[in-house]
Design a protein around this motif. Sequence first.
Motif, PDB file in Angstrom:
ATOM      1  N   SER A 195      61.604  57.114  80.622  1.00  0.00           N
ATOM      2  CA  SER A 195      60.729  56.921  79.466  1.00  0.00           C
ATOM      3  C   SER A 195      61.512  56.039  78.518  1.00  0.00           C
ATOM      4  O   SER A 195      62.067  56.490  77.518  1.00  0.00           O
ATOM      5  CB  SER A 195      60.399  58.286  78.845  1.00  0.00           C
ATOM      6  OG  SER A 195      59.648  58.128  77.667  1.00  0.00           O
ATOM      7  N   LEU A 244      62.333  61.934  65.916  1.00  0.00           N
ATOM      8  CA  LEU A 244      61.149  61.064  65.913  1.00  0.00           C
ATOM      9  C   LEU A 244      60.247  61.390  64.739  1.00  0.00           C
ATOM     10  O   LEU A 244      59.515  60.551  64.245  1.00  0.00           O
ATOM     11  CB  LEU A 244      60.362  61.258  67.221  1.00  0.00           C
ATOM     12  CG  LEU A 244      61.158  61.122  68.509  1.00  0.00           C
ATOM     13  CD1 LEU A 244      60.249  61.334  69.705  1.00  0.00           C
ATOM     14  CD2 LEU A 244      61.839  59.760  68.578  1.00  0.00           C
ATOM     15  N   GLU A 278      49.681  55.018  73.536  1.00  0.00           N
ATOM     16  CA  GLU A 278      49.625  55.234  72.078  1.00  0.00           C
ATOM     17  C   GLU A 278      48.212  55.179  71.515  1.00  0.00           C
ATOM     18  O   GLU A 278      47.831  56.024  70.713  1.00  0.00           O
ATOM     19  CB  GLU A 278      50.538  54.284  71.283  1.00  0.00           C
ATOM     20  CG  GLU A 278      51.990  54.198  71.772  1.00  0.00           C
ATOM     21  CD  GLU A 278      52.792  55.491  71.676  1.00  0.00           C
ATOM     22  OE1 GLU A 278      52.266  56.509  71.230  1.00  0.00           O
ATOM     23  OE2 GLU A 278      53.973  55.485  72.101  1.00  0.00           O
ATOM     24  N   ARG A 304      51.572  46.467  76.509  1.00  0.00           N
ATOM     25  CA  ARG A 304      51.612  47.903  76.832  1.00  0.00           C
ATOM     26  C   ARG A 304      50.794  48.160  78.105  1.00  0.00           C
ATOM     27  O   ARG A 304      51.228  48.847  79.024  1.00  0.00           O
ATOM     28  CB  ARG A 304      51.022  48.679  75.648  1.00  0.00           C
ATOM     29  CG  ARG A 304      51.439  50.115  75.557  1.00  0.00           C
ATOM     30  CD  ARG A 304      52.807  50.217  74.936  1.00  0.00           C
ATOM     31  NE  ARG A 304      53.281  51.566  74.757  1.00  0.00           N
ATOM     32  CZ  ARG A 304      54.513  51.869  74.379  1.00  0.00           C
ATOM     33  NH1 ARG A 304      55.419  50.933  74.160  1.00  0.00           N
ATOM     34  NH2 ARG A 304      54.883  53.107  74.240  1.00  0.00           N
ATOM     35  N   GLY A 350      64.558  57.253  75.731  1.00  0.00           N
ATOM     36  CA  GLY A 350      65.325  56.657  74.648  1.00  0.00           C
ATOM     37  C   GLY A 350      64.567  55.551  73.959  1.00  0.00           C
ATOM     38  O   GLY A 350      63.482  55.138  74.395  1.00  0.00           O
ATOM     39  N   MET A 386      49.208  59.981  70.496  1.00  0.00           N
ATOM     40  CA  MET A 386      49.371  60.985  69.440  1.00  0.00           C
ATOM     41  C   MET A 386      47.995  61.374  68.922  1.00  0.00           C
ATOM     42  O   MET A 386      47.108  60.525  68.845  1.00  0.00           O
ATOM     43  CB  MET A 386      50.202  60.407  68.291  1.00  0.00           C
ATOM     44  CG  MET A 386      51.650  60.208  68.665  1.00  0.00           C
ATOM     45  SD  MET A 386      52.573  59.442  67.318  1.00  0.00           S
ATOM     46  CE  MET A 386      51.982  57.762  67.398  1.00  0.00           C
ATOM     47  N   ARG A 433      53.649  56.200  76.951  1.00  0.00           N
ATOM     48  CA  ARG A 433      52.387  56.480  76.261  1.00  0.00           C
ATOM     49  C   ARG A 433      51.707  55.170  75.887  1.00  0.00           C
ATOM     50  O   ARG A 433      52.383  54.254  75.400  1.00  0.00           O
ATOM     51  CB  ARG A 433      52.637  57.291  75.002  1.00  0.00           C
ATOM     52  CG  ARG A 433      52.960  58.748  75.300  1.00  0.00           C
ATOM     53  CD  ARG A 433      53.070  59.492  73.998  1.00  0.00           C
ATOM     54  NE  ARG A 433      53.248  60.908  74.186  1.00  0.00           N
ATOM     55  CZ  ARG A 433      53.337  61.771  73.178  1.00  0.00           C
ATOM     56  NH1 ARG A 433      53.285  61.341  71.935  1.00  0.00           N
ATOM     57  NH2 ARG A 433      53.483  63.048  73.410  1.00  0.00           N
ATOM     58  N   ILE A 439      53.330  63.573  63.706  1.00  0.00           N
ATOM     59  CA  ILE A 439      53.994  64.283  62.610  1.00  0.00           C
ATOM     60  C   ILE A 439      54.751  63.235  61.799  1.00  0.00           C
ATOM     61  O   ILE A 439      55.516  62.445  62.371  1.00  0.00           O
ATOM     62  CB  ILE A 439      54.982  65.352  63.154  1.00  0.00           C
ATOM     63  CG1 ILE A 439      54.260  66.323  64.095  1.00  0.00           C
ATOM     64  CG2 ILE A 439      55.647  66.112  61.994  1.00  0.00           C
ATOM     65  CD1 ILE A 439      55.161  67.347  64.772  1.00  0.00           C
ATOM     66  N   PRO A 485      50.546  66.157  68.552  1.00  0.00           N
ATOM     67  CA  PRO A 485      50.136  65.741  67.209  1.00  0.00           C
ATOM     68  C   PRO A 485      51.112  64.727  66.613  1.00  0.00           C
ATOM     69  O   PRO A 485      52.318  64.812  66.842  1.00  0.00           O
ATOM     70  CB  PRO A 485      50.180  67.048  66.413  1.00  0.00           C
ATOM     71  CG  PRO A 485      51.109  67.943  67.171  1.00  0.00           C
ATOM     72  CD  PRO A 485      50.991  67.563  68.608  1.00  0.00           C
ATOM     73  N   TYR A 529      55.310  54.580  63.043  1.00  0.00           N
ATOM     74  CA  TYR A 529      55.264  56.052  63.005  1.00  0.00           C
ATOM     75  C   TYR A 529      56.590  56.706  63.401  1.00  0.00           C
ATOM     76  O   TYR A 529      56.771  57.902  63.201  1.00  0.00           O
ATOM     77  CB  TYR A 529      54.164  56.560  63.971  1.00  0.00           C
ATOM     78  CG  TYR A 529      54.180  55.864  65.328  1.00  0.00           C
ATOM     79  CD1 TYR A 529      55.041  56.254  66.343  1.00  0.00           C
ATOM     80  CD2 TYR A 529      53.339  54.781  65.574  1.00  0.00           C
ATOM     81  CE1 TYR A 529      55.067  55.598  67.559  1.00  0.00           C
ATOM     82  CE2 TYR A 529      53.359  54.115  66.793  1.00  0.00           C
ATOM     83  CZ  TYR A 529      54.220  54.529  67.790  1.00  0.00           C
ATOM     84  OH  TYR A 529      54.246  53.875  68.978  1.00  0.00           O
TER      85      TYR A 529
HETATM   86  N1  SAM Z   1      60.874  54.087  73.634  1.00  0.00           N
HETATM   87  C1  SAM Z   1      60.061  54.808  74.564  1.00  0.00           C
HETATM   88  C2  SAM Z   1      58.606  54.449  74.422  1.00  0.00           C
HETATM   89  O1  SAM Z   1      58.259  53.716  73.507  1.00  0.00           O
HETATM   90  O2  SAM Z   1      57.814  54.894  75.256  1.00  0.00           O
HETATM   91  C3  SAM Z   1      60.264  56.301  74.518  1.00  0.00           C
HETATM   92  C4  SAM Z   1      60.640  56.919  73.230  1.00  0.00           C
HETATM   93  S1  SAM Z   1      59.297  57.094  72.073  1.00  0.00           S
HETATM   94  C5  SAM Z   1      60.134  57.771  70.704  1.00  0.00           C
HETATM   95  C6  SAM Z   1      58.432  58.491  72.745  1.00  0.00           C
HETATM   96  C7  SAM Z   1      57.139  58.887  72.085  1.00  0.00           C
HETATM   97  O3  SAM Z   1      57.372  59.576  70.857  1.00  0.00           O
HETATM   98  C8  SAM Z   1      56.215  57.773  71.676  1.00  0.00           C
HETATM   99  O4  SAM Z   1      55.482  57.353  72.780  1.00  0.00           O
HETATM  100  C9  SAM Z   1      55.360  58.393  70.573  1.00  0.00           C
HETATM  101  O5  SAM Z   1      54.049  58.711  71.008  1.00  0.00           O
HETATM  102  C10 SAM Z   1      56.146  59.647  70.186  1.00  0.00           C
HETATM  103  N2  SAM Z   1      56.386  59.666  68.738  1.00  0.00           N
HETATM  104  C11 SAM Z   1      57.075  58.759  68.019  1.00  0.00           C
HETATM  105  N3  SAM Z   1      56.995  59.035  66.710  1.00  0.00           N
HETATM  106  C12 SAM Z   1      56.241  60.155  66.580  1.00  0.00           C
HETATM  107  C13 SAM Z   1      55.780  60.915  65.474  1.00  0.00           C
HETATM  108  N4  SAM Z   1      56.078  60.566  64.237  1.00  0.00           N
HETATM  109  N5  SAM Z   1      55.033  62.008  65.723  1.00  0.00           N
HETATM  110  C14 SAM Z   1      54.730  62.360  66.985  1.00  0.00           C
HETATM  111  N6  SAM Z   1      55.117  61.663  68.074  1.00  0.00           N
HETATM  112  C15 SAM Z   1      55.865  60.567  67.876  1.00  0.00           C
END
Ligand code: SAM
Length: 355
Positions: A141, A311, A166, A186, A111, A205, A164, A237, A235, A72
Motif C-alpha cells: 500500500s 494520518l 478515494e 489513480r 507508507g 473515506m 484506495r 477524521i 470515516p 486530508y
Molecule cells: N500512500 C499510500 C496511498 O496513498 O495509498 C498509502 C498511505 S495513505 C495514508 C492510506 C489511506 O489513509 C488513504 O488512502 C486515505 O484514504 C487514508 N487517510 C488519510 N488521511 C485520512 C484521514 N484524515 N482520515 C481517514 N483516513 C485517512
Amino acid sequence: MTVGTESRIGKLLKDHSLSEDEYASLIAERTDEDAAVLKTEAVKQKEKIYGRDVFIRGLIEISNICVNDCYYCGIRRSNNASERYRLKADEIIECTDTGYELGFRTFVLQGGEDPYFDDEVLCSIIKKIKERHGDAAVTLSMGERSRSSYEKLFKAGADRYFLRHETADPVHYRKLHPHEMSFENRMRCLNDLRDIGYQTGCGFMVGSPYQTGKELAKDLKFVEKFKPDMCGIGPFIPHRDTPFSDRTAGSVELTLFLLSVLRIIYPPMLIPATTALGTLISDGRERGILSGANVVMPNLSPVSVRKKYELYDNKICTGEESAECRDCLSKKMLSIGHRIVTDRGDIKKYRKAEI
Ligand code: SAM
Ligand code: FES
C-alpha cells in the motif's frame, strides 16, 4: 421503510446492483430499519462464504515521508509539524518475523510515497520476506507508481496491492487533492494493478469534505463494476495540521451502513473493519464486523514510530506492542462470536448460484 427503499433493497439483494440514482436514494432515505435489514443480509452472505472467521493483516507502516500533499492526510508533505521516519529493511523484516510468530500470514507494507523505497529497495525487501515466510502474502500500500514498477514488485513476489481510489467522482477528487495529482492516474494505477495480476483493493473515506450521497453513490457503482478483491472504507477524521482541520469527522452510522451495502454488492470481497472506525468509537471494529466486514488489521509497526504515522487525530493502537494489539483484537472478535484465524486470507471466489 418506504415503498421506494423497500423495492431498492429488494433489487439490491436480488441483483447485487442498483443504478447510481438508486444508490443515492438508498443513502439519502435510509432508516434504522433499512440498516437492520441490510446488516442481517450482509452478515448472512459473509457467513456463507467465510463463516465467522476474521482474517488478520499485519500492518507495517514503513515510512511517513511522502511527496504528496493530499489535503486530508496528516503525513502530507506540507505538514512541517510531522516528525518524519523511515524504517530500515532489517526493521521491516523483524516486524514480519514477530508477526509470523503471532500467526500473521499477510503483511501489509504501507507508507507515504517515499522516493527512498524505489523498485530496487522494495523488491529486495519483498524477496526477503518471501524467503523467510513463503506461506505468507505480501500486500503493498505504497501509493501511485508506474506500471513497470508495479510489474517489478509483482515479479519480486508481492501478492496484493491496496490503493484506495478515494472518490470515484473526478470533480470531488480535485477538491481533495492538489493539482499535481489526478483522478485519471489513480484509475490508471488500479487498472494496471488488476491487469498485472495483483489481488487489488480500492476504497474511500466516508464523510470526506465535499462528499454527499451523490459522490458515495458513484463510489458504490465503481466498486460494483470494478469488483475489487478488497475494499477498505473508514470515516474521514480531521487532522489538526491539515487544510481540513476544522472539518467534521465522517459518521460511524453511515460507515456501518455502507459496509453492509458493499458486502451485498460483491459478497466475496475482503472488507476490513478499519482503525479509523475504531478511533471514532471504542467498539467500532466489532460493529464493523457485525455489519459485514471480515478483516482486521492489527499494527505490527515498531512502537517507537506508531505515533508518527498519524494520518488523523487521536489514532488508536499507537502505544501497544504487536502481541498486545493482536490479543486485544482477538478478544474483541471473540466477544462477538468471531475468531481470528491463521490464514493468508485470500478472496474466496464463489459461484453466483451459491449466494
Ligand atoms: N500512500 C499510500 C496511498 O496513498 O495509498 C498509502 C498511505 S495513505 C495514508 C492510506 C489511506 O489513509 C488513504 O488512502 C486515505 O484514504 C487514508 N487517510 C488519510 N488521511 C485520512 C484521514 N484524515 N482520515 C481517514 N483516513 C485517512
Ligand atoms: Fe502521502 Fe498521505 S499524502 S500518504
